[in-house]
Design a protein around this motif. Structure first.
Motif, PDB file in Angstrom:
ATOM      1  N   ARG A 270       0.865  -1.176   0.000  1.00  0.00           N
ATOM      2  CA  ARG A 270       0.000   0.000   0.000  1.00  0.00           C
ATOM      3  C   ARG A 270       0.903   1.227   0.000  1.00  0.00           C
ATOM      4  O   ARG A 270       1.920   1.251   0.672  1.00  0.00           O
ATOM      5  CB  ARG A 270      -0.889   0.018   1.241  1.00  0.00           C
ATOM      6  N   ARG A 271       0.504   2.239  -0.764  1.00  0.00           N
ATOM      7  CA  ARG A 271       1.271   3.478  -0.798  1.00  0.00           C
ATOM      8  C   ARG A 271       1.003   4.257   0.485  1.00  0.00           C
ATOM      9  O   ARG A 271      -0.088   4.236   1.019  1.00  0.00           O
ATOM     10  CB  ARG A 271       0.888   4.295  -2.010  1.00  0.00           C
ATOM     11  N   VAL A 272       2.008   4.969   0.948  1.00  0.00           N
ATOM     12  CA  VAL A 272       1.888   5.743   2.179  1.00  0.00           C
ATOM     13  C   VAL A 272       1.536   7.196   1.864  1.00  0.00           C
ATOM     14  O   VAL A 272       0.653   7.773   2.483  1.00  0.00           O
ATOM     15  CB  VAL A 272       3.198   5.673   2.996  1.00  0.00           C
ATOM     16  N   ALA A 273       2.199   7.782   0.892  1.00  0.00           N
ATOM     17  CA  ALA A 273       2.013   9.199   0.598  1.00  0.00           C
ATOM     18  C   ALA A 273       0.693   9.497  -0.105  1.00  0.00           C
ATOM     19  O   ALA A 273       0.147  10.578   0.053  1.00  0.00           O
ATOM     20  CB  ALA A 273       3.174   9.705  -0.256  1.00  0.00           C
ATOM     21  N   GLU A 274       0.196   8.551  -0.873  1.00  0.00           N
ATOM     22  CA  GLU A 274      -1.036   8.736  -1.640  1.00  0.00           C
ATOM     23  C   GLU A 274      -1.843   7.438  -1.581  1.00  0.00           C
ATOM     24  O   GLU A 274      -1.281   6.380  -1.357  1.00  0.00           O
ATOM     25  CB  GLU A 274      -0.720   9.034  -3.109  1.00  0.00           C
ATOM     26  N   PRO A 275      -3.137   7.528  -1.839  1.00  0.00           N
ATOM     27  CA  PRO A 275      -3.925   6.289  -1.904  1.00  0.00           C
ATOM     28  C   PRO A 275      -3.454   5.423  -3.071  1.00  0.00           C
ATOM     29  O   PRO A 275      -3.036   5.941  -4.106  1.00  0.00           O
ATOM     30  CB  PRO A 275      -5.347   6.786  -2.142  1.00  0.00           C
ATOM     31  N   GLY A 276      -3.515   4.143  -2.902  1.00  0.00           N
ATOM     32  CA  GLY A 276      -3.177   3.234  -3.985  1.00  0.00           C
ATOM     33  C   GLY A 276      -2.149   2.204  -3.572  1.00  0.00           C
ATOM     34  O   GLY A 276      -1.903   1.980  -2.386  1.00  0.00           O
ATOM     35  N   PHE A 277      -1.546   1.599  -4.585  1.00  0.00           N
ATOM     36  CA  PHE A 277      -0.657   0.463  -4.370  1.00  0.00           C
ATOM     37  C   PHE A 277       0.571   0.578  -5.272  1.00  0.00           C
ATOM     38  O   PHE A 277       0.516   1.195  -6.333  1.00  0.00           O
ATOM     39  CB  PHE A 277      -1.389  -0.843  -4.696  1.00  0.00           C
ATOM     40  N   VAL A 278       1.656  -0.040  -4.845  1.00  0.00           N
ATOM     41  CA  VAL A 278       2.854  -0.134  -5.661  1.00  0.00           C
ATOM     42  C   VAL A 278       3.279  -1.601  -5.687  1.00  0.00           C
ATOM     43  O   VAL A 278       3.236  -2.291  -4.675  1.00  0.00           O
ATOM     44  CB  VAL A 278       3.999   0.775  -5.140  1.00  0.00           C
ATOM     45  N   VAL A 279       3.646  -2.060  -6.878  1.00  0.00           N
ATOM     46  CA  VAL A 279       4.135  -3.428  -7.053  1.00  0.00           C
ATOM     47  C   VAL A 279       5.536  -3.318  -7.634  1.00  0.00           C
ATOM     48  O   VAL A 279       5.746  -2.632  -8.641  1.00  0.00           O
ATOM     49  CB  VAL A 279       3.226  -4.244  -8.005  1.00  0.00           C
ATOM     50  N   THR A 280       6.508  -3.957  -6.984  1.00  0.00           N
ATOM     51  CA  THR A 280       7.892  -3.884  -7.436  1.00  0.00           C
ATOM     52  C   THR A 280       8.488  -5.281  -7.532  1.00  0.00           C
ATOM     53  O   THR A 280       8.021  -6.225  -6.901  1.00  0.00           O
ATOM     54  CB  THR A 280       8.758  -3.048  -6.477  1.00  0.00           C
ATOM     55  N   SER A 281       9.550  -5.367  -8.325  1.00  0.00           N
ATOM     56  CA  SER A 281      10.280  -6.610  -8.479  1.00  0.00           C
ATOM     57  C   SER A 281      11.760  -6.324  -8.329  1.00  0.00           C
ATOM     58  O   SER A 281      12.244  -5.276  -8.760  1.00  0.00           O
ATOM     59  CB  SER A 281      10.011  -7.218  -9.855  1.00  0.00           C
ATOM     60  N   GLY A 282      12.484  -7.257  -7.740  1.00  0.00           N
ATOM     61  CA  GLY A 282      13.917  -7.119  -7.576  1.00  0.00           C
ATOM     62  C   GLY A 282      14.704  -7.545  -8.803  1.00  0.00           C
ATOM     63  O   GLY A 282      15.915  -7.641  -8.756  1.00  0.00           O
ATOM     64  N   SER A 283      14.028  -7.763  -9.920  1.00  0.00           N
ATOM     65  CA  SER A 283      14.736  -8.164 -11.136  1.00  0.00           C
ATOM     66  C   SER A 283      15.547  -6.992 -11.671  1.00  0.00           C
ATOM     67  O   SER A 283      15.334  -5.841 -11.297  1.00  0.00           O
ATOM     68  CB  SER A 283      13.763  -8.643 -12.209  1.00  0.00           C
ATOM     69  N   THR A 284      16.453  -7.263 -12.563  1.00  0.00           N
ATOM     70  CA  THR A 284      17.295  -6.213 -13.124  1.00  0.00           C
ATOM     71  C   THR A 284      16.506  -5.256 -14.002  1.00  0.00           C
ATOM     72  O   THR A 284      16.963  -4.156 -14.275  1.00  0.00           O
ATOM     73  CB  THR A 284      18.452  -6.821 -13.953  1.00  0.00           C
ATOM     74  N   ARG A 285      15.300  -5.663 -14.417  1.00  0.00           N
ATOM     75  CA  ARG A 285      14.458  -4.770 -15.215  1.00  0.00           C
ATOM     76  C   ARG A 285      13.978  -3.585 -14.396  1.00  0.00           C
ATOM     77  O   ARG A 285      13.700  -2.519 -14.934  1.00  0.00           O
ATOM     78  CB  ARG A 285      13.250  -5.520 -15.785  1.00  0.00           C
ATOM     79  N   GLY A 286      13.834  -3.772 -13.087  1.00  0.00           N
ATOM     80  CA  GLY A 286      13.425  -2.699 -12.202  1.00  0.00           C
ATOM     81  C   GLY A 286      12.018  -2.187 -12.442  1.00  0.00           C
ATOM     82  O   GLY A 286      11.732  -1.029 -12.200  1.00  0.00           O
TER      83      GLY A 286
ATOM     84  N   ALA B  37      -3.002  -8.161 -10.338  1.00  0.00           N
ATOM     85  CA  ALA B  37      -2.645  -8.698 -11.654  1.00  0.00           C
ATOM     86  C   ALA B  37      -1.167  -8.449 -11.948  1.00  0.00           C
ATOM     87  O   ALA B  37      -0.475  -9.329 -12.475  1.00  0.00           O
ATOM     88  CB  ALA B  37      -3.522  -8.078 -12.739  1.00  0.00           C
ATOM     89  N   ALA B  38      -0.666  -7.264 -11.600  1.00  0.00           N
ATOM     90  CA  ALA B  38       0.752  -6.955 -11.814  1.00  0.00           C
ATOM     91  C   ALA B  38       1.632  -7.851 -10.946  1.00  0.00           C
ATOM     92  O   ALA B  38       2.669  -8.346 -11.398  1.00  0.00           O
ATOM     93  CB  ALA B  38       1.019  -5.480 -11.522  1.00  0.00           C
ATOM     94  N   PHE B  39       1.222  -8.084  -9.707  1.00  0.00           N
ATOM     95  CA  PHE B  39       1.977  -8.968  -8.818  1.00  0.00           C
ATOM     96  C   PHE B  39       2.050 -10.368  -9.415  1.00  0.00           C
ATOM     97  O   PHE B  39       3.126 -10.979  -9.506  1.00  0.00           O
ATOM     98  CB  PHE B  39       1.313  -9.019  -7.436  1.00  0.00           C
TER      99      PHE B  39
ATOM    100  N   ALA C 197       8.206  -1.250 -11.939  1.00  0.00           N
ATOM    101  CA  ALA C 197       7.355  -0.864 -10.825  1.00  0.00           C
ATOM    102  C   ALA C 197       6.004  -0.461 -11.396  1.00  0.00           C
ATOM    103  O   ALA C 197       5.938   0.166 -12.448  1.00  0.00           O
ATOM    104  CB  ALA C 197       7.953   0.286 -10.038  1.00  0.00           C
ATOM    105  N   VAL C 198       4.943  -0.850 -10.726  1.00  0.00           N
ATOM    106  CA  VAL C 198       3.594  -0.490 -11.144  1.00  0.00           C
ATOM    107  C   VAL C 198       2.967   0.313 -10.011  1.00  0.00           C
ATOM    108  O   VAL C 198       2.931  -0.138  -8.867  1.00  0.00           O
ATOM    109  CB  VAL C 198       2.751  -1.757 -11.429  1.00  0.00           C
ATOM    110  N   LEU C 199       2.506   1.514 -10.332  1.00  0.00           N
ATOM    111  CA  LEU C 199       1.756   2.347  -9.391  1.00  0.00           C
ATOM    112  C   LEU C 199       0.319   2.370  -9.859  1.00  0.00           C
ATOM    113  O   LEU C 199       0.045   2.658 -11.021  1.00  0.00           O
ATOM    114  CB  LEU C 199       2.305   3.772  -9.371  1.00  0.00           C
ATOM    115  N   THR C 200      -0.611   2.068  -8.967  1.00  0.00           N
ATOM    116  CA  THR C 200      -2.013   2.030  -9.355  1.00  0.00           C
ATOM    117  C   THR C 200      -2.904   2.306  -8.153  1.00  0.00           C
ATOM    118  O   THR C 200      -2.499   2.070  -7.011  1.00  0.00           O
ATOM    119  CB  THR C 200      -2.378   0.658  -9.971  1.00  0.00           C
ATOM    120  N   ALA C 201      -4.070   2.821  -8.418  1.00  0.00           N
ATOM    121  CA  ALA C 201      -5.067   3.023  -7.370  1.00  0.00           C
ATOM    122  C   ALA C 201      -6.013   1.836  -7.294  1.00  0.00           C
ATOM    123  O   ALA C 201      -6.803   1.732  -6.364  1.00  0.00           O
ATOM    124  CB  ALA C 201      -5.855   4.308  -7.638  1.00  0.00           C
TER     125      ALA C 201
END
Length: 74
Positions: free
Chosen positions: A36-52, A65-67, A54-58
């Motif tokens: 869950r995002r702290v600064a704004e409503p919504g969610f962030v999905v990240t991966s530790g892959s070298t592609r880096g 689905a991104a996860f 990140a998906v930001l969505t409300a």
């Protein structure tokens, strides 16, 4: 999520926290997180892959689905 030990997760395994956040190891072994995002409503999905990627969505469905995609692909 810092209080959750991810070292025991095997590739393809994910766990959910009580607040709905998810984390796992992708098929390639990279850490994938849905938070869950702290600064704004919504969610962030990240991966530790070298592609880096990140998906930001409300939208909860979009975050899940991104996860799931990152768990398969990264």
């Amino acid at each position: 999520m810092a209080d959750t030990d991810t070292t025991a997760l095997v590739p393809g395994q994910s766990i959910s926290r009580d607040n709905g956040e998810r984390l796992g190891r992708s098929a390639a072994g990279h850490l994938v997180q849905l938070r869950r995002r702290v600064a704004e409503p919504g969610f962030v999905v990240t991966s530790g892959s070298t592609r880096g990627d990140a998906v930001l969505t409300a939208e909860w469905a979009h975050a899940n689905a991104a996860f799931d995609r990152m768990m398969r692909e990264d």
